[in-house]
Write an enzyme that holds these catalytic residues in place. Sequence first.
Site, PDB file in Angstrom:
ATOM      1  N   HIS A 117      -8.137  -1.020   5.404  1.00 63.68           N
ATOM      2  CA  HIS A 117      -8.479  -2.288   6.059  1.00 63.68           C
ATOM      3  C   HIS A 117      -9.117  -3.227   5.028  1.00 63.68           C
ATOM      4  CE1 HIS A 117      -9.450  -4.974   9.332  1.00 63.68           C
ATOM      5  NE2 HIS A 117     -10.645  -5.123   8.774  1.00 63.68           N
ATOM      6  N   ASN A 154       0.833  -1.216   0.000  1.00 60.27           N
ATOM      7  CA  ASN A 154       0.000   0.000   0.000  1.00 60.27           C
ATOM      8  C   ASN A 154       0.864   1.262   0.000  1.00 60.27           C
ATOM      9  OD1 ASN A 154      -3.070  -0.342   0.086  1.00 60.27           O
ATOM     10  ND2 ASN A 154      -2.352  -1.983   1.438  1.00 60.27           N
ATOM     11  N   LEU A 208      -3.572   2.752  17.660  1.00 63.79           N
ATOM     12  CA  LEU A 208      -2.936   4.007  18.087  1.00 63.79           C
ATOM     13  C   LEU A 208      -3.509   4.456  19.430  1.00 63.79           C
ATOM     14  CD1 LEU A 208      -2.730   6.153  14.819  1.00 63.79           C
ATOM     15  CD2 LEU A 208      -1.219   4.324  15.618  1.00 63.79           C
ATOM     16  N   ASP A 216      -9.664   6.793  14.585  1.00 58.61           N
ATOM     17  CA  ASP A 216      -9.900   7.319  15.932  1.00 58.61           C
ATOM     18  C   ASP A 216      -9.302   6.334  16.934  1.00 58.61           C
ATOM     19  OD1 ASP A 216     -11.702   5.248  16.112  1.00 58.61           O
ATOM     20  OD2 ASP A 216     -13.481   6.504  15.896  1.00 58.61           O
ATOM     21  N   GLU A 217      -9.680   6.450  18.200  1.00 54.93           N
ATOM     22  CA  GLU A 217      -9.024   5.609  19.225  1.00 54.93           C
ATOM     23  C   GLU A 217      -9.487   4.155  19.153  1.00 54.93           C
ATOM     24  OE1 GLU A 217     -10.819   8.250  19.954  1.00 54.93           O
ATOM     25  OE2 GLU A 217      -9.393   9.750  20.724  1.00 54.93           O
TER      26      GLU A 217
HETATM   27  C1  GAR Z   1      -3.246  -4.911   3.737  1.00 57.29           C
HETATM   28  O1  GAR Z   1      -4.119  -5.897   3.237  1.00 57.29           O
HETATM   29  C2  GAR Z   1      -3.960  -4.007   4.731  1.00 57.29           C
HETATM   30  O2  GAR Z   1      -5.292  -3.761   4.384  1.00 57.29           O
HETATM   31  C3  GAR Z   1      -3.889  -4.859   5.974  1.00 57.29           C
HETATM   32  O3  GAR Z   1      -2.589  -5.391   5.971  1.00 57.29           O
HETATM   33  C4  GAR Z   1      -2.164  -5.547   4.619  1.00 57.29           C
HETATM   34  C5  GAR Z   1      -0.839  -4.848   4.463  1.00 57.29           C
HETATM   35  O4  GAR Z   1      -0.312  -5.065   3.207  1.00 57.29           O
HETATM   36  N1  GAR Z   1      -4.138  -4.069   7.139  1.00 57.29           N
HETATM   37  C6  GAR Z   1      -4.857  -4.493   8.178  1.00 57.29           C
HETATM   38  O5  GAR Z   1      -5.328  -5.599   8.253  1.00 57.29           O
HETATM   39  C7  GAR Z   1      -5.040  -3.453   9.269  1.00 57.29           C
HETATM   40  N2  GAR Z   1      -6.086  -3.835  10.145  1.00 57.29           N
HETATM   41  P1  GAR Z   1       0.866  -4.174   2.647  1.00 57.29           P
HETATM   42  O6  GAR Z   1       1.953  -4.180   3.732  1.00 57.29           O
HETATM   43  O7  GAR Z   1       1.320  -4.857   1.416  1.00 57.29           O
HETATM   44  O8  GAR Z   1       0.322  -2.791   2.397  1.00 57.29           O
END
Ligand code: GAR
Length: 205
Positions: free
Chosen positions: A110, A15, A94, A142-143
Amino acid sequence: MLHRIGVLLSGRGSNFEALADSIAAGRIPGAEIALVIGNREGAPGLARAAARGIAAKAIPSKGLAREEYDRVVVDELRKAGVELVCLAGFMRLLSPYFVAAYPQRILNVHPSLLPSFPGLEAQRQALEYGVKFSGCTVHLVDENLDAGPILAQAIVPVRDGDTDETLSARILVEEHRIYTEAVRLILSGEYRIEGRRVIATGKTS
Ligand code: GAR
């Protein structure tokens, strides 16, 4: 002056790379990534940032209390002049301290259609629940876990033959697309927030 973005990640960093590619291609006008911070030493995303010539720093979170860690990170972000924080696979909640330091200026991506399947392994949760459609969400932080106002979502159909890996891969493509859209919207300032609703106000919306 360019808007300075700080990216926080824990792992792969796809990402982050999608945002960096979008900025390079002019899809997020007026932005630059000023700093990438990883909370795990050796997170591949940090090496990917360094390879692009973007400042990258490991600040290991292990053993530190949540707010203690967040104070160190916020200090680094401020020193780098960061005004917008993008969580990109940053696997930590956070603290209220962090959220208050960047009010409505922290975004997260997410891999589910929130409020369904918050937390870890959202794609596996979706498969196990048996939903026919899942997707991804970019929201203000948010929190609470995966809970702030929603900026962008995309739907991804679940196929009968899907595994965790195949579904995650199709969702990831959409994550990369909508993260760019959400950052562009926030930096344009062309939106207002009513309760939980984020309403775009720009000419093109
Ligand atoms: C992504 O699928 C992101 O949506 C998820 O971790 C992966 C990171 O991939 N995040 C979560 O689950 C947060 N709750 P990346 O390191 O290749 O961006």
